[in-house]
Write a protein that holds these residues in place. Structure first.
Motif, PDB file in Angstrom:
ATOM      1  N   GLN A   1       0.879  -1.175   0.000  1.00 27.76           N
ATOM      2  CA  GLN A   1       0.000   0.000   0.000  1.00 27.76           C
ATOM      3  C   GLN A   1       0.917   1.226   0.000  1.00 27.76           C
ATOM      4  O   GLN A   1       1.063   1.914   1.004  1.00 27.76           O
ATOM      5  CB  GLN A   1      -0.898  -0.033   1.237  1.00 27.76           C
ATOM      6  CG  GLN A   1      -2.119   0.871   1.168  1.00 27.76           C
ATOM      7  CD  GLN A   1      -3.073   0.621   2.330  1.00 27.76           C
ATOM      8  OE1 GLN A   1      -3.199  -0.506   2.800  1.00 27.76           O
ATOM      9  NE2 GLN A   1      -3.728   1.661   2.802  1.00 27.76           N
ATOM     10  N   PRO A   2       1.573   1.496  -1.145  1.00 28.89           N
ATOM     11  CA  PRO A   2       2.585   2.558  -1.180  1.00 28.89           C
ATOM     12  C   PRO A   2       2.006   3.932  -0.895  1.00 28.89           C
ATOM     13  O   PRO A   2       0.836   4.210  -1.186  1.00 28.89           O
ATOM     14  CB  PRO A   2       3.144   2.458  -2.604  1.00 28.89           C
ATOM     15  CG  PRO A   2       2.084   1.779  -3.386  1.00 28.89           C
ATOM     16  CD  PRO A   2       1.394   0.848  -2.451  1.00 28.89           C
ATOM     17  N   ASP A   3       2.853   4.798  -0.358  1.00 22.85           N
ATOM     18  CA  ASP A   3       2.399   6.142  -0.010  1.00 22.85           C
ATOM     19  C   ASP A   3       1.973   6.932  -1.241  1.00 22.85           C
ATOM     20  O   ASP A   3       1.049   7.745  -1.169  1.00 22.85           O
ATOM     21  CB  ASP A   3       3.492   6.877   0.757  1.00 22.85           C
ATOM     22  CG  ASP A   3       3.696   6.271   2.138  1.00 22.85           C
ATOM     23  OD1 ASP A   3       2.708   6.167   2.885  1.00 22.85           O
ATOM     24  OD2 ASP A   3       4.827   5.877   2.461  1.00 22.85           O
ATOM     25  N   ALA A   4       2.646   6.711  -2.359  1.00 24.68           N
ATOM     26  CA  ALA A   4       2.257   7.362  -3.616  1.00 24.68           C
ATOM     27  C   ALA A   4       2.658   6.469  -4.770  1.00 24.68           C
ATOM     28  O   ALA A   4       3.726   5.844  -4.751  1.00 24.68           O
ATOM     29  CB  ALA A   4       2.909   8.735  -3.748  1.00 24.68           C
ATOM     30  N   ALA A   5       1.805   6.411  -5.776  1.00 21.18           N
ATOM     31  CA  ALA A   5       2.096   5.658  -6.993  1.00 21.18           C
ATOM     32  C   ALA A   5       1.714   6.520  -8.185  1.00 21.18           C
ATOM     33  O   ALA A   5       0.567   6.957  -8.304  1.00 21.18           O
ATOM     34  CB  ALA A   5       1.329   4.339  -7.017  1.00 21.18           C
ATOM     35  N   LEU A   6       2.681   6.781  -9.050  1.00 16.20           N
ATOM     36  CA  LEU A   6       2.450   7.530 -10.288  1.00 16.20           C
ATOM     37  C   LEU A   6       2.544   6.526 -11.425  1.00 16.20           C
ATOM     38  O   LEU A   6       3.534   5.791 -11.523  1.00 16.20           O
ATOM     39  CB  LEU A   6       3.502   8.629 -10.439  1.00 16.20           C
ATOM     40  CG  LEU A   6       3.270   9.652 -11.554  1.00 16.20           C
ATOM     41  CD1 LEU A   6       2.091  10.569 -11.225  1.00 16.20           C
ATOM     42  CD2 LEU A   6       4.526  10.485 -11.787  1.00 16.20           C
TER      43      LEU A   6
END
Length: 227
Positions: free
Chosen positions: A94-99
């Motif tokens: 559950q990564p903090d941010a995914a682009l």
């Protein structure tokens, strides 16, 4: 005697250290409504501790602001914060941010029928505070093996940012240029003034990413995504 139906069976609580299959992890996570963040890394469950503002909440907000500006002006690219990602049968972080590049634009991910990201986002950012050992160890190897093309780790206690790029199957550390800016190789125009981000100089961070968005390479990237 009360008859027990399969869908009514007792689910043990979700706890750090449990070794589970991904379907079992998802069942227990869905039932544990009090848990805000849990991940499955190499088949092992990690339940996150409560998140502190200075060490996690504030850095996370800065990262989302920076990436959000880029995403909003790059059609064909999407951004997600703290969303579950189904990487493989043993890994559901559950990564903090995914682009990531949208599927219709040729990206590596897709959205499942139940709304989860499946596959490997092109870029992932983790804010590593209490989770630093995992983020820099097993999780880094999981992202590498699954083909996450760029991985950014912000170690908040050390106030240090490391940006890795996947080259020939291994992560290589990207260094800032003489101007102190790191430029993404996967997302042209995604520029980061590292020291400014670390020191909460968000005006400078946004000036730099906006300069990247006006670059010729970003224009060419957008045209490529829209083909």
């Amino acid at each position: 005697m009360v008859r027990e139906y399969p869908h009514q069976r007792y689910l043990p609580p979700l706890e750090s250290g449990d070794r589970l299959t991904r379907p079992e992890f998802e069942r227990r996570y869905a039932a544990a409504t009090h848990i805000k963040k849990a991940e499955l890394i190499e088949g092992i469950v990690y339940v996150a501790s409560p998140l502190r503002h200075e060490q996690h909440g504030k850095p996370h907000s800065r990262v989302i602001t920076w990436l959000g500006v880029y995403q909003s002006l790059t059609p064909g690219v999407d951004l997600s914060g703290a969303a579950t990602v189904r990487l493989d049968l043993d890994n559901e972080p559950q990564p903090d941010a995914a682009l990531f590049i949208e599927p219709d634009a040729g990206g590596q991910t897709r959205l499942s029928s139940d709304g989860y990201i499946e596959g490997s986002p092109e870029l992932i950012v983790e804010i590593a505070a209490s989770s630093a050992a995992i983020d820099t160890g097993s999780k880094k190897q999981v992202y590498r093996r699954n083909g996450v093309l760029e991985y950014v780790i912000w170690q908040s206690y050390e106030n240090k940012i490391e940006w890795f790029c996947l080259i020939d199957g291994d992560y290589r550390l990207l260094s800032p240029g003489a101007d102190g800016i790191i430029r993404s190789g996967v997302f042209p125009g995604l520029w980061l003034a590292v020291e400014a981000l670390l020191n909460n100089q968000m005006v400078r961070v946004l000036e730099v990413v906006q300069a990247g968005l006006k670059s010729l390479e970003h224009d060419a990237f957008v045209q490529q995504l829209q083909k």
